[in-house]
Design a protein around this motif. Structure first.
Motif, PDB file in Angstrom:
ATOM      1  N   LYS A 152      -9.986  -8.393   8.256  1.00  0.00           N
ATOM      2  CA  LYS A 152      -9.850  -8.282   6.794  1.00  0.00           C
ATOM      3  C   LYS A 152      -9.059  -7.015   6.512  1.00  0.00           C
ATOM      4  CE  LYS A 152     -13.740 -10.881   5.131  1.00  0.00           C
ATOM      5  NZ  LYS A 152     -14.617 -11.028   3.964  1.00  0.00           N
ATOM      6  N   LEU A 153      -8.188  -7.083   5.510  1.00  0.00           N
ATOM      7  CA  LEU A 153      -7.168  -6.049   5.415  1.00  0.00           C
ATOM      8  C   LEU A 153      -6.905  -5.612   3.973  1.00  0.00           C
ATOM      9  CD1 LEU A 153      -5.379  -4.700   7.514  1.00  0.00           C
ATOM     10  CD2 LEU A 153      -3.699  -6.512   7.186  1.00  0.00           C
ATOM     11  N   VAL A 154      -6.975  -4.294   3.769  1.00  0.00           N
ATOM     12  CA  VAL A 154      -6.519  -3.688   2.518  1.00  0.00           C
ATOM     13  C   VAL A 154      -5.349  -2.776   2.871  1.00  0.00           C
ATOM     14  CG1 VAL A 154      -7.109  -2.167   0.583  1.00  0.00           C
ATOM     15  CG2 VAL A 154      -8.829  -3.726   1.522  1.00  0.00           C
ATOM     16  N   VAL A 155      -4.263  -2.848   2.123  1.00  0.00           N
ATOM     17  CA  VAL A 155      -3.064  -2.070   2.447  1.00  0.00           C
ATOM     18  C   VAL A 155      -2.645  -1.225   1.248  1.00  0.00           C
ATOM     19  CG1 VAL A 155      -0.673  -2.165   3.230  1.00  0.00           C
ATOM     20  CG2 VAL A 155      -2.311  -3.900   4.010  1.00  0.00           C
ATOM     21  N   THR A 156      -2.592   0.074   1.459  1.00  0.00           N
ATOM     22  CA  THR A 156      -2.148   0.985   0.399  1.00  0.00           C
ATOM     23  C   THR A 156      -0.672   1.316   0.611  1.00  0.00           C
ATOM     24  OG1 THR A 156      -4.342   1.942   0.291  1.00  0.00           O
ATOM     25  CG2 THR A 156      -2.571   3.208  -0.680  1.00  0.00           C
ATOM     26  N   ILE A 157       0.098   1.262  -0.468  1.00  0.00           N
ATOM     27  CA  ILE A 157       1.550   1.440  -0.367  1.00  0.00           C
ATOM     28  C   ILE A 157       1.997   2.635  -1.209  1.00  0.00           C
ATOM     29  CG2 ILE A 157       3.779   0.309  -0.782  1.00  0.00           C
ATOM     30  CD1 ILE A 157       2.280  -1.212   1.269  1.00  0.00           C
ATOM     31  N   SER A 158       2.846   3.459  -0.616  1.00  0.00           N
ATOM     32  CA  SER A 158       3.471   4.546  -1.374  1.00  0.00           C
ATOM     33  C   SER A 158       4.713   4.020  -2.095  1.00  0.00           C
ATOM     34  CB  SER A 158       3.903   5.668  -0.432  1.00  0.00           C
ATOM     35  OG  SER A 158       2.789   6.246   0.187  1.00  0.00           O
ATOM     36  N   ALA A 159       5.282   4.857  -2.951  1.00  0.00           N
ATOM     37  CA  ALA A 159       6.555   4.515  -3.594  1.00  0.00           C
ATOM     38  C   ALA A 159       7.658   4.511  -2.542  1.00  0.00           C
ATOM     39  CB  ALA A 159       6.877   5.512  -4.690  1.00  0.00           C
ATOM     40  N   MET A 160       8.672   3.675  -2.748  1.00  0.00           N
ATOM     41  CA  MET A 160       9.811   3.637  -1.838  1.00  0.00           C
ATOM     42  C   MET A 160      10.421   5.041  -1.748  1.00  0.00           C
ATOM     43  SD  MET A 160      11.457  -0.007  -3.150  1.00  0.00           S
ATOM     44  CE  MET A 160      12.750  -0.231  -1.916  1.00  0.00           C
ATOM     45  N   ALA A 161      10.793   5.435  -0.533  1.00  0.00           N
ATOM     46  CA  ALA A 161      11.301   6.797  -0.319  1.00  0.00           C
ATOM     47  C   ALA A 161      12.388   7.136  -1.332  1.00  0.00           C
ATOM     48  CB  ALA A 161      11.839   6.925   1.098  1.00  0.00           C
ATOM     49  N   GLY A 162      12.280   8.292  -1.942  1.00  0.00           N
ATOM     50  CA  GLY A 162      13.298   8.732  -2.887  1.00  0.00           C
ATOM     51  C   GLY A 162      12.995   8.375  -4.327  1.00  0.00           C
ATOM     52  N   GLU A 163      12.176   7.334  -4.542  1.00  0.00           N
ATOM     53  CA  GLU A 163      11.908   6.874  -5.907  1.00  0.00           C
ATOM     54  C   GLU A 163      11.192   7.934  -6.743  1.00  0.00           C
ATOM     55  OE1 GLU A 163      12.757   4.071  -7.795  1.00  0.00           O
ATOM     56  OE2 GLU A 163      14.169   4.071  -6.134  1.00  0.00           O
ATOM     57  N   THR A 164      10.146   8.508  -6.168  1.00  0.00           N
ATOM     58  CA  THR A 164       9.380   9.514  -6.911  1.00  0.00           C
ATOM     59  C   THR A 164      10.272  10.703  -7.251  1.00  0.00           C
ATOM     60  OG1 THR A 164       7.380   8.769  -5.782  1.00  0.00           O
ATOM     61  CG2 THR A 164       7.270  10.905  -6.866  1.00  0.00           C
ATOM     62  N   ASP A 165      11.079  11.131  -6.282  1.00  0.00           N
ATOM     63  CA  ASP A 165      11.993  12.255  -6.553  1.00  0.00           C
ATOM     64  C   ASP A 165      12.973  11.898  -7.667  1.00  0.00           C
ATOM     65  OD1 ASP A 165      10.879  13.956  -4.729  1.00  0.00           O
ATOM     66  OD2 ASP A 165      12.151  13.282  -3.083  1.00  0.00           O
ATOM     67  N   LYS A 166      13.458  10.652  -7.658  1.00  0.00           N
ATOM     68  CA  LYS A 166      14.403  10.226  -8.686  1.00  0.00           C
ATOM     69  C   LYS A 166      13.755  10.294 -10.072  1.00  0.00           C
ATOM     70  CE  LYS A 166      15.661   6.077  -9.821  1.00  0.00           C
ATOM     71  NZ  LYS A 166      15.761   4.610  -9.625  1.00  0.00           N
ATOM     72  N   LEU A 167      12.512   9.841 -10.155  1.00  0.00           N
ATOM     73  CA  LEU A 167      11.804   9.868 -11.443  1.00  0.00           C
ATOM     74  C   LEU A 167      11.560  11.310 -11.896  1.00  0.00           C
ATOM     75  CD1 LEU A 167       9.223   6.976 -10.796  1.00  0.00           C
ATOM     76  CD2 LEU A 167      11.229   6.895 -12.280  1.00  0.00           C
ATOM     77  N   ILE A 168      11.183  12.162 -10.941  1.00  0.00           N
ATOM     78  CA  ILE A 168      10.942  13.579 -11.271  1.00  0.00           C
ATOM     79  C   ILE A 168      12.229  14.214 -11.791  1.00  0.00           C
ATOM     80  CG2 ILE A 168      10.463  15.850 -10.246  1.00  0.00           C
ATOM     81  CD1 ILE A 168       8.437  14.465  -8.407  1.00  0.00           C
ATOM     82  N   GLU A 169      13.326  13.900 -11.125  1.00  0.00           N
ATOM     83  CA  GLU A 169      14.626  14.459 -11.518  1.00  0.00           C
ATOM     84  C   GLU A 169      14.983  14.053 -12.955  1.00  0.00           C
ATOM     85  OE1 GLU A 169      18.938  13.553  -9.903  1.00  0.00           O
ATOM     86  OE2 GLU A 169      17.564  14.045  -8.253  1.00  0.00           O
ATOM     87  N   MET A 170      14.760  12.771 -13.282  1.00  0.00           N
ATOM     88  CA  MET A 170      15.051  12.318 -14.644  1.00  0.00           C
ATOM     89  C   MET A 170      14.189  13.078 -15.652  1.00  0.00           C
ATOM     90  SD  MET A 170      15.948   8.256 -14.714  1.00  0.00           S
ATOM     91  CE  MET A 170      14.459   7.541 -14.068  1.00  0.00           C
ATOM     92  N   ALA A 171      12.907  13.212 -15.332  1.00  0.00           N
ATOM     93  CA  ALA A 171      12.000  13.893 -16.266  1.00  0.00           C
ATOM     94  C   ALA A 171      12.460  15.331 -16.511  1.00  0.00           C
ATOM     95  CB  ALA A 171      10.572  13.867 -15.733  1.00  0.00           C
TER      96      ALA A 171
END
Lengths: 406, 406
Positions: A35-54
């Motif tokens: 039985k499996l639960v999978v936690t996923i991070s944001a695609m590499a670079g995405e979070t930085d891109k959002l931070i940069e826009m903000a």
């Protein structure tokens, strides 16, 4: 047949091809009957891109809105993973932090998980779904707003869920293949550790080894979740974070950590009266800025200098907060130094072996490295030194404590 | 001092510079003393980018996960707008569909709003916030999952919120400066309408004029919300969608609409028995595919041909759904034709003026355009024609009904 939580980091899901690879591995795990639960991070670079826009739109973006913004990255990647899993015949469902029942405090951008109501996850597992969880996020208990758990927060999501559903193991897939005795980019002779204790891992995490978020290790220790760090390139077993065993105690120092994200703030000529320290550090704590090493020197009669370190990227904010406080308490001045770093030795073996700190100071002295500040705990010794000596210090200590590989 | 809902489309917030412009306009509106709720679409291109990724990972992405994926675009843009508003001194807060109390049915990717519990919005307005709303999304009443409202859904979010909080007007800022008598890219002599009735706008929206999502006009009519379509480039007043007045009745036809997103499906030699039509259109409805024009021809004894149109991008899906049904009911074959379009004349004036349809058919005949299918309502007449004649038909009708500008 086990109950497994997996977590894939941003580089592991950084492209559509990599998402397909991750899904293939999830499918194989599922087909073994787990039985499996999978936690996923944001695609590499995405979070930085959002931070940069903000930051292009505001000097100090509102943290509540930052969390709404940043949580989107994990929603996107977890939806994409679930979409591809269904395509390759794996019944999967993507859940947000809220849907996973992850309740946090209200410290936006660095919230702490208060509780997890896992009934939706357990229901989905019973219905034979692979449950894909958007990492890094929860809902604040008071305001029902989206919160995020700070950089690396998906690790904590994974381990906290593993604790909540009593998983057998939490596997953290990342772009390193395990925990090393030191950063291999600095120390060529660094060795991969097969096992490490929660306590050591916590010290290493908080000291700047970026393999796991510190909160995730705390959760693992508190709720007895074995954490396996695995390379997402090779899928080879990496380092198991678990309880101490006899062999581990024999080793004096398990690893050398370092952290460049350091700045020292010194407040000079502070009137030596009760309540002054509380006023200073209270003001900083109010802004959720973490203080690390604190040193107080007597300077002249009735006055003292107070030095402390904070993360370098929070140093200016800390100084801004303190400027009115300085005036109020009648201190002389505030100084900031950003060319410093921290080097640390970590090991549960230290508990039963005196003289480890002395050996560290001696090693640094032999290399001509001046120690600016010192802090210790039961299983670690940290020194603040000038940044230019950092690599030299790490290599010298790695060698002095017998960690170099043959 | 009024209570205003504004909605900005994807192109209006397509870049950081444009977001700044929008925020400036919001600030100016706020400074006039109005209370303000602002619905934001995803930044132009973002939704398409997410759709593209999903279809690179699956031929038929799960719609539940698509909604989780697509709703992220509006969360990002609304957070960014709120962040910049605070930066320029406007107290603003960003709310998700869920936080706005938008409850929908469970028809993922094209959900319908069932109710809005606006108490959080009203509370925030009372606290003098400009309330920024992530458009296009809600929460399904049964499963608590994120739903989206279909393309253009942010219009519906805006008008539905305007209805729920009893706003004085709902202003839709878009990349056109109003509603025209025909598409100005096809008809050079098209004129901008100052006013149009809800009914006409609904017909125009459903006929392919992409200014407003049809559901938003339904909400406006049902809850008596005046809708103002405004250019986000000039901020000049555009077209007011409202109730009929005397002047409007005098005009026979208000506008010519056209729609290229059409395909005709013909099922041949259908046994002429009761329940057959219900079986066919029931199967299609189950997949949430909208059928538009339906024509049934007697072909030979005991058999009939059934033709109908669907959106061109859903035609293949409709055929897939129908193939087993064809077998089951004993029909002969299924044919699909994608080179067709729809042209329509719309006007509340038709109610009181007979002969409008005849004039339309006559105009098309004079141009040598064959009519494949016809459908009418109280205030519109639509003809399905070959796509190659579409522009010619629109121009000829525009001229014949006296809509050309001087």
């Amino acid at each position: 047949m086990g109950l497994i939580v997996q977590k894939y980091g941003g580089t592991s899901v950084g492209t559509l091809e990599k998402i397909k690879n991750v899904c293939k591995h999830i499918k194989e795990t599922k087909e073994k009957g787990h039985k499996l639960v999978v936690t996923i991070s944001a695609m590499a670079g995405e979070t930085d891109k959002l931070i940069e826009m903000a930051y292009a739109l505001a000097k100090n973006p509102k943290e509540r809105e930052m969390d709404l913004l940043l949580s989107s990255g994990e929603r996107i990647s977890s939806a994409l993973v679930a979409i591809h899993l269904n395509e390759i015949g794996v019944k999967a469902v993507a859940l947000t932090g809220r849907q996973c029942g992850i309740i946090t405090d209200s410290a936006h951008t660095k919230a702490r998980i208060k509780s997890i109501d896992a009934k939706k996850i357990l229901k989905m597992l019973d219905d034979d779904y692979v449950v894909i969880v958007a990492g890094f996020q929860g809902i604040s208990e008071d305001t029902d707003d989206v919160t995020t758990l700070g950089r690396g927060g998906s690790d904590t999501t994974a381990v906290a869920i593993a604790a909540a559903i009593k998983a057998d193991v939490c596997e953290i897939y990342t772009d390193v293949d395990g925990v090393y005795t030191a950063d291999p980019r600095i120390v060529e002779k660094a060795r991969k550790l097969d096992r490490i204790t929660y306590e050591e891992m916590m010290e290493l995490a908080s000291l700047g080894a970026k393999v796991l978020q510190i909160r995730s290790v705390e959760f693992g220790m508190k709720y007895n979740v074995p954490i396996m760090v695995i390379s997402s390139y090779t899928y080879n077993p990496g380092t198991l974070v678990t309880w101490e065993d006899e062999n581990m105690e024999k080793v004096l120092v398990s690893g050398i950590a370092h952290d460049k994200n350091q700045a020292r703030i010194t407040i000079t000529k502070v009137p030596d009266k009760p309540g002054i320290s509380a006023r200073i550090f209270g003001a900083i704590a109010e802004k959720n800025i973490n203080v690390d090493v604190i040193v107080q020197n007597a300077s002249e009669a009735g006055f003292t200098d107070i030095s402390f370190t904070v993360a370098r990227n929070e140093a200016d904010k800390a100084v801004d907060v303190l400027k009115p406080v300085i005036k109020e308490i009648g201190a002389s001045d505030i100084e900031i130094r950003k060319d410093i770093s921290k080097v640390s030795i970590v090991g549960v073996g230290m508990r039963s072996h005196p003289g480890v700190a002395a050996k560290m100071f001696d090693t640094l002295a032999k290399e001509g490295i001046n120690i600016l500040m010192i802090t210790t705990s039961e299983i670690k010794v940290s020194c603040i030194i000038e940044e230019k000596y950092l690599e030299l210090a790490v290599r010298a200590l790695h060698s002095a404590f017998g960690l170099d590989k043959e």
